[in-house]
Design an enzyme around this catalytic site. Structure first.
Site, PDB file in Angstrom:
ATOM      1  N   ASP A  72       0.823  -1.213   0.000  1.00 55.35           N
ATOM      2  CA  ASP A  72       0.000   0.000   0.000  1.00 55.35           C
ATOM      3  C   ASP A  72       0.855   1.260   0.000  1.00 55.35           C
ATOM      4  O   ASP A  72       0.363   2.354   0.269  1.00 55.35           O
ATOM      5  CB  ASP A  72      -0.881   0.029   1.258  1.00 55.35           C
ATOM      6  CG  ASP A  72      -1.886  -1.100   1.251  1.00 55.35           C
ATOM      7  OD1 ASP A  72      -2.331  -1.469   0.144  1.00 55.35           O
ATOM      8  OD2 ASP A  72      -2.217  -1.607   2.335  1.00 55.35           O
TER       9      ASP A  72
ATOM     10  N   HIS B 184      25.452   6.640 -14.617  1.00 54.37           N
ATOM     11  CA  HIS B 184      24.316   6.793 -13.699  1.00 54.37           C
ATOM     12  C   HIS B 184      24.352   5.700 -12.634  1.00 54.37           C
ATOM     13  O   HIS B 184      23.368   4.986 -12.415  1.00 54.37           O
ATOM     14  CB  HIS B 184      22.983   6.776 -14.465  1.00 54.37           C
ATOM     15  CG  HIS B 184      22.786   8.025 -15.283  1.00 54.37           C
ATOM     16  ND1 HIS B 184      21.910   8.116 -16.329  1.00 54.37           N
ATOM     17  CD2 HIS B 184      23.377   9.235 -15.204  1.00 54.37           C
ATOM     18  CE1 HIS B 184      21.962   9.330 -16.850  1.00 54.37           C
ATOM     19  NE2 HIS B 184      22.846  10.030 -16.185  1.00 54.37           N
TER      20      HIS B 184
ATOM     21  N   ASP C  90      27.886  12.814  -7.723  1.00 51.22           N
ATOM     22  CA  ASP C  90      27.016  13.690  -8.515  1.00 51.22           C
ATOM     23  C   ASP C  90      25.737  13.847  -7.705  1.00 51.22           C
ATOM     24  O   ASP C  90      24.957  12.891  -7.590  1.00 51.22           O
ATOM     25  CB  ASP C  90      26.747  13.045  -9.880  1.00 51.22           C
ATOM     26  CG  ASP C  90      25.930  13.942 -10.812  1.00 51.22           C
ATOM     27  OD1 ASP C  90      25.339  14.927 -10.331  1.00 51.22           O
ATOM     28  OD2 ASP C  90      25.883  13.642 -12.020  1.00 51.22           O
TER      29      ASP C  90
ATOM     30  N   ASP D 277      22.840  20.773  -9.413  1.00 48.02           N
ATOM     31  CA  ASP D 277      23.358  19.548 -10.051  1.00 48.02           C
ATOM     32  C   ASP D 277      24.884  19.688 -10.104  1.00 48.02           C
ATOM     33  O   ASP D 277      25.406  20.338 -11.007  1.00 48.02           O
ATOM     34  CB  ASP D 277      22.745  19.422 -11.453  1.00 48.02           C
ATOM     35  CG  ASP D 277      23.196  18.169 -12.179  1.00 48.02           C
ATOM     36  OD1 ASP D 277      23.857  17.310 -11.562  1.00 48.02           O
ATOM     37  OD2 ASP D 277      22.885  18.060 -13.389  1.00 48.02           O
TER      38      ASP D 277
ATOM     39  N   HIS E 137      28.890  11.460 -23.104  1.00 52.53           N
ATOM     40  CA  HIS E 137      27.667  12.217 -22.824  1.00 52.53           C
ATOM     41  C   HIS E 137      27.816  13.672 -23.262  1.00 52.53           C
ATOM     42  O   HIS E 137      28.905  14.111 -23.626  1.00 52.53           O
ATOM     43  CB  HIS E 137      27.282  12.103 -21.338  1.00 52.53           C
ATOM     44  CG  HIS E 137      28.301  12.623 -20.366  1.00 52.53           C
ATOM     45  ND1 HIS E 137      28.513  13.968 -20.167  1.00 52.53           N
ATOM     46  CD2 HIS E 137      29.153  11.981 -19.530  1.00 52.53           C
ATOM     47  CE1 HIS E 137      29.451  14.129 -19.238  1.00 52.53           C
ATOM     48  NE2 HIS E 137      29.864  12.941 -18.838  1.00 52.53           N
TER      49      HIS E 137
ATOM     50  N   HIS F 289      23.154  20.774 -19.942  1.00 53.11           N
ATOM     51  CA  HIS F 289      21.701  20.730 -20.096  1.00 53.11           C
ATOM     52  C   HIS F 289      21.129  21.920 -19.342  1.00 53.11           C
ATOM     53  O   HIS F 289      21.803  22.519 -18.497  1.00 53.11           O
ATOM     54  CB  HIS F 289      21.112  19.409 -19.600  1.00 53.11           C
ATOM     55  CG  HIS F 289      21.514  19.010 -18.203  1.00 53.11           C
ATOM     56  ND1 HIS F 289      20.924  19.530 -17.080  1.00 53.11           N
ATOM     57  CD2 HIS F 289      22.468  18.153 -17.749  1.00 53.11           C
ATOM     58  CE1 HIS F 289      21.481  18.986 -15.995  1.00 53.11           C
ATOM     59  NE2 HIS F 289      22.433  18.164 -16.372  1.00 53.11           N
TER      60      HIS F 289
ATOM     61  N   HIS G 147      17.079  17.922 -15.558  1.00 62.48           N
ATOM     62  CA  HIS G 147      17.193  18.164 -16.999  1.00 62.48           C
ATOM     63  C   HIS G 147      15.985  19.031 -17.322  1.00 62.48           C
ATOM     64  O   HIS G 147      14.900  18.528 -17.608  1.00 62.48           O
ATOM     65  CB  HIS G 147      17.193  16.852 -17.780  1.00 62.48           C
ATOM     66  CG  HIS G 147      18.466  16.063 -17.584  1.00 62.48           C
ATOM     67  ND1 HIS G 147      18.756  14.919 -18.250  1.00 62.48           N
ATOM     68  CD2 HIS G 147      19.546  16.293 -16.788  1.00 62.48           C
ATOM     69  CE1 HIS G 147      19.942  14.456 -17.876  1.00 62.48           C
ATOM     70  NE2 HIS G 147      20.435  15.278 -16.976  1.00 62.48           N
TER      71      HIS G 147
ATOM     72  N   GLU H  47      29.593  20.098 -17.585  1.00 65.53           N
ATOM     73  CA  GLU H  47      29.963  18.862 -16.907  1.00 65.53           C
ATOM     74  C   GLU H  47      30.753  17.881 -17.772  1.00 65.53           C
ATOM     75  O   GLU H  47      30.316  16.744 -17.980  1.00 65.53           O
ATOM     76  CB  GLU H  47      28.706  18.177 -16.362  1.00 65.53           C
ATOM     77  CG  GLU H  47      27.560  18.009 -17.360  1.00 65.53           C
ATOM     78  CD  GLU H  47      26.378  17.260 -16.743  1.00 65.53           C
ATOM     79  OE1 GLU H  47      26.582  16.167 -16.222  1.00 65.53           O
ATOM     80  OE2 GLU H  47      25.251  17.805 -16.773  1.00 65.53           O
TER      81      GLU H  47
ATOM     82  N   TYR I 234      36.039   8.874 -18.779  1.00 65.49           N
ATOM     83  CA  TYR I 234      35.698   7.602 -18.116  1.00 65.49           C
ATOM     84  C   TYR I 234      36.437   6.472 -18.809  1.00 65.49           C
ATOM     85  O   TYR I 234      36.195   6.207 -19.994  1.00 65.49           O
ATOM     86  CB  TYR I 234      34.184   7.366 -18.198  1.00 65.49           C
ATOM     87  CG  TYR I 234      33.383   8.595 -17.810  1.00 65.49           C
ATOM     88  CD1 TYR I 234      33.078   8.876 -16.477  1.00 65.49           C
ATOM     89  CD2 TYR I 234      32.978   9.517 -18.788  1.00 65.49           C
ATOM     90  CE1 TYR I 234      32.378  10.012 -16.134  1.00 65.49           C
ATOM     91  CE2 TYR I 234      32.283  10.660 -18.447  1.00 65.49           C
ATOM     92  CZ  TYR I 234      31.982  10.912 -17.122  1.00 65.49           C
ATOM     93  OH  TYR I 234      31.292  12.052 -16.798  1.00 65.49           O
TER      94      TYR I 234
ATOM     95  N   ARG J 142      34.420  13.348 -13.411  1.00 64.85           N
ATOM     96  CA  ARG J 142      33.508  14.353 -13.960  1.00 64.85           C
ATOM     97  C   ARG J 142      33.540  15.545 -13.020  1.00 64.85           C
ATOM     98  O   ARG J 142      33.626  15.369 -11.796  1.00 64.85           O
ATOM     99  CB  ARG J 142      32.085  13.806 -14.099  1.00 64.85           C
ATOM    100  CG  ARG J 142      31.088  14.840 -14.618  1.00 64.85           C
ATOM    101  CD  ARG J 142      29.751  14.253 -15.121  1.00 64.85           C
ATOM    102  NE  ARG J 142      28.940  13.638 -14.101  1.00 64.85           N
ATOM    103  CZ  ARG J 142      28.785  12.333 -13.942  1.00 64.85           C
ATOM    104  NH1 ARG J 142      29.426  11.493 -14.741  1.00 64.85           N
ATOM    105  NH2 ARG J 142      28.025  11.840 -12.984  1.00 64.85           N
TER     106      ARG J 142
ATOM    107  N   GLU K  78      31.279  19.088 -12.494  1.00 67.05           N
ATOM    108  CA  GLU K  78      30.035  19.701 -12.980  1.00 67.05           C
ATOM    109  C   GLU K  78      29.664  20.911 -12.131  1.00 67.05           C
ATOM    110  O   GLU K  78      29.559  20.809 -10.904  1.00 67.05           O
ATOM    111  CB  GLU K  78      28.898  18.665 -12.923  1.00 67.05           C
ATOM    112  CG  GLU K  78      27.527  19.233 -13.289  1.00 67.05           C
ATOM    113  CD  GLU K  78      26.436  18.173 -13.356  1.00 67.05           C
ATOM    114  OE1 GLU K  78      26.565  17.129 -12.676  1.00 67.05           O
ATOM    115  OE2 GLU K  78      25.461  18.398 -14.099  1.00 67.05           O
TER     116      GLU K  78
HETATM  117  N1  GLY Z   1      22.906  14.375 -12.473  1.00 65.30           N
HETATM  118  C1  GLY Z   1      22.493  14.162 -13.802  1.00 65.30           C
HETATM  119  C2  GLY Z   1      23.265  14.948 -14.737  1.00 65.30           C
HETATM  120  O1  GLY Z   1      24.339  15.403 -14.409  1.00 65.30           O
HETATM  121  O2  GLY Z   1      22.844  15.216 -15.831  1.00 65.30           O
HETATM  122 MN    MN Z   2      23.948  17.446 -15.031  1.00 64.71          MN
HETATM  123 MN    MN Z   3      24.920  15.766 -12.388  1.00 67.34          MN
END
Ligand code: GLY
Ligand code: MN
Ligand code: MN
Length: 436
Positions: free
Chosen positions: A37, A241, A258, A269, A348, A352, A359, A382, A386, A404, A406
């Site tokens: 539930d 991810h 991240d 972010d 990537h 964004h 996003h 970012e 890798y 990374r 960012e």
């Molecule tokens: N945390 C997701 C991205 O960096 O796009």
């Molecule tokens: Mn991001």
């Molecule tokens: Mn991120």
């Protein structure tokens, strides 16, 4: 929560953009069962939040700029003492009108019967088709019934228009109130990253670091993470991810975090990558220096007139040169960019939109081309590198390294402002915090 006047001003601006012949419908996505539930924690759709601040499930907001009265109509859960005892307080019909600015409000259960009248004869129905099957069926049902009512003076809208045409353009350009909240989210998030660097040690578990991050968000009144917090130690940092966050941090690991706090419905972010031991190894340092240099160049290039594609191409070229220097690729930058070989290590995008959604909404192109950045837009920058542990043709010393970096960047009239500049990323600063 923002002042009611802010939401009223947003609705006014949106209705002006829609013009008198359009009607807009925004709505809550359905609550989802997690098990038994128990539901996943409900988070209102950002379009509904943006226009009303109303956070309850089962909500539909209809804006009718050309209507004589009842320009803002809300369908909400009615007050129900028994249900409120179980599931919490409701604003109800009166609350929707008195607190959230509806000219008229009705029980959610009356949507189907009233929708036909509310959208009849408009030229454009601004509605996000394809988001929720159930709502699509309800809207399609209303259109089908209207199609049969032409002789009675009612016809369906001539076009269904995606909300990105107007509402998401508005959301893409952040107002001073929104920027104040984003700054707060950025400040809390920066503090959380520093706390993670301090707490994370060889022997820590990734989930402990995640807990430090998420605790810091909540301690400052944030709603929690604006997306699943990623804590990847060692080769887990090469999984973009990675949200399992269940491994122990080994001595000599880099840890990629991240994580961004959602505060008052806006999220930061941020990604930082740091050595658990307090000192980068030679190979880690070489990769980190490259990514940091590329990231700073891209932030410096973020300004009105530039495009996100410009920033990405800049990163791709500099990272590809770095990959060649590190022995990951051979040949020339032009050749390796041309044959996309760099994607093995940088797969990537660089940026964004950022805002209520991590996003965030807003068109990325105009007339098929990347659109120029404008003051008030907020983006991430970012880049990363890798190197999978089992990658072929890779110097051993570089295997399993993922980096990374960012930041969240506001485009200003003459350049940009790094909203997450307070989050350390220089090698000396990061090492000092990790050692402390
Ligand atoms: N945390 C997701 C991205 O960096 O796009
Ligand atoms: Mn991001
Ligand atoms: Mn991120």
């Amino acid at each position: 929560m923002l002042d009611r006047a802010v939401f009223a001003a947003r609705r006014k601006a949106y209705m002006e953009a829609l013009g008198p012949d359009a009607v807009a419908v925004v709505y809550s996505l359905p609550e989802r069962l997690r098990n038994g539930d128990s539901h996943y924690h409900f988070r209102q759709h950002s379009d509904v939040l943006y226009l009303t601040g109303f956070a309850e499930p089962a909500t539909t907001v209809i804006l009718r700029p050309g209507a004589e009265s009842e320009k803002v109509v809300m369908f909400v859960r009615p007050r129900d003492p028994e249900m409120e005892t179980w599931d919490g307080r409701r604003a109800g019909i009166d609350g929707a009108k008195e607190i959230y600015g509806a000219d008229a409000a009705y029980p959610a259960a009356e949507l189907d019967q009233r929708l036909i009248e509310l959208i009849a004869n408009c030229e454009e129905l601004h509605y996000a088709l394809g988001l929720d099957d159930e709502m699509d069926l309800r809207v399609a049902g209303a259109l089908a019934r209207l199609r049969k009512m032409e002789k009675r003076g009612k016809r369906p809208p001539r076009a269904v228009v995606d909300p990105r045409a107007a509402l998401h353009e508005q959301r893409l350009h952040k107002s001073p109130e929104e920027l104040a909240i984003l700054r707060k989210a950025a400040t809390i998030s920066s503090e959380a990253h520093v706390a993670a660097m301090r707490a994370g040690r060889p022997g820590s578990f990734e989930y402990e670091i995640e807990a430090t991050i998420n605790y810091t968000f909540r301690r400052h009144g944030g709603a929690g993470p604006g997306y699943g917090t990623i804590v990847g130690a060692g080769e887990n940092a090469t999984i973009l991810h990675y949200v399992e966050n269940r491994c122990a941090v080994a001595d000599g690991d880099l840890v990629l975090v991240d994580a961004g706090c959602e505060y008052d419905h806006y999220t930061a972010d941020i990604t930082r990558t740091w050595p658990a031991s307090g000192t980068f190894s030679g190979a880690q340092r070489a990769v980190y220096d490259l990514v940091l240099d590329v990231q700073k160049s891209a932030v410096a290039a973020a300004k009105p007139g530039a495009t996100l594609d410009d920033l990405h191409q800049l990163c791709v070229r500099k990272l590809t040169q770095g990959m060649i220097d590190l022995g990951l690729l051979e040949g020339t930058v032009d050749a390796r960019v041309e044959d996309l070989a760099y994607k093995k290590y940088y797969m990537h995008g660089t940026s964004h939109w950022l805002g209520m959604d991590v996003h965030d909404v807003g068109a990325y192109t105009r007339g098929g081309k990347p659109r120029p950045l404008e003051p008030g837009m907020v983006i991430t920058v970012e880049p990363g590198l890798y190197i999978a542990a089992d990658a072929t043709g890779v110097p051993d010393r570089l295997r399993g390294i993922g980096v990374r970096i960012e930041d969240d960047v506001l485009i200003t009239a003459d350049g940009c402002e790094n909203l997450t500049a307070a989050c350390p990323k220089e090698v000396a600063d990061v090492e000092a915090i990790c050692r402390a």
